[in-house]
Design a protein around this motif. Sequence first.
Motif, PDB file in Angstrom:
ATOM      1  N   PRO A  53       0.836  -1.208   0.000  1.00 17.89           N
ATOM      2  CA  PRO A  53       0.000   0.000   0.000  1.00 17.89           C
ATOM      3  C   PRO A  53       0.870   1.258   0.000  1.00 17.89           C
ATOM      4  N   GLU A  59      -1.113  -7.002   4.346  1.00 22.25           N
ATOM      5  CA  GLU A  59      -1.993  -6.994   3.175  1.00 22.25           C
ATOM      6  C   GLU A  59      -1.376  -6.224   2.003  1.00 22.25           C
ATOM      7  N   SER A 110      -2.308  -4.050  -1.646  1.00 18.88           N
ATOM      8  CA  SER A 110      -3.342  -3.168  -2.163  1.00 18.88           C
ATOM      9  C   SER A 110      -3.424  -3.327  -3.672  1.00 18.88           C
ATOM     10  N   THR A 111      -4.614  -3.148  -4.220  1.00 24.71           N
ATOM     11  CA  THR A 111      -4.764  -3.118  -5.687  1.00 24.71           C
ATOM     12  C   THR A 111      -5.109  -1.709  -6.151  1.00 24.71           C
TER      13      THR A 111
END
Length: 181
Positions: free
Chosen positions: A74, A171, A173-174
């Motif tokens: 991210p 995590e 991110s897209t």
Amino acid sequence: MRFGSLILAASLTILPAFASAETRIGPSDAVKPVEELKWQSFVGVEAVQQALKDPNTVIIDARKPAEYAKGHIPGAINLPGESLRTPNAKPGKGDSQYFFRDANGQPDVQKYEQILSAAGITRDQNVIVYGAHAGKTDGSVAAMVLAWLGQENVRFFDGIGVDRWTQAGLELSTAPTTREP
């Protein structure tokens, strides 16, 4: 001695021969002599997490755009290593994947300034680069070009960036990240 250690030892033996005081990378004062290049360090997950909190740090995902779109750290921008080199030549039609050069055969500093400026990278920022395949072309080229051009604080996220990130339970991110040019 492990194979990687052997290669590193050989590189450290050979490298000084290329770094004479007369060796200059390009005509601009902004381009540093080879012996002044500062490869600051490799960093781990914790350093990248801290960098995400620093507005003066740019994290570069140097993988191909399709890989970046599947998932990235991210806040990382996408600046593919391939965008920092000449296009591949067709087989049998000459060499391929060189650094951009000006009419005198020197590094094309203006071309790189345009690419980096468009990506929102300035000379005074801290930069962390990551790629895939343990830093092959997609990651190491971006880090090397930035250091070559005199970026003072360039670091490389050790390992295969997104793999190391997700192995730490973090995590991806897209959502694409862009910076003001």
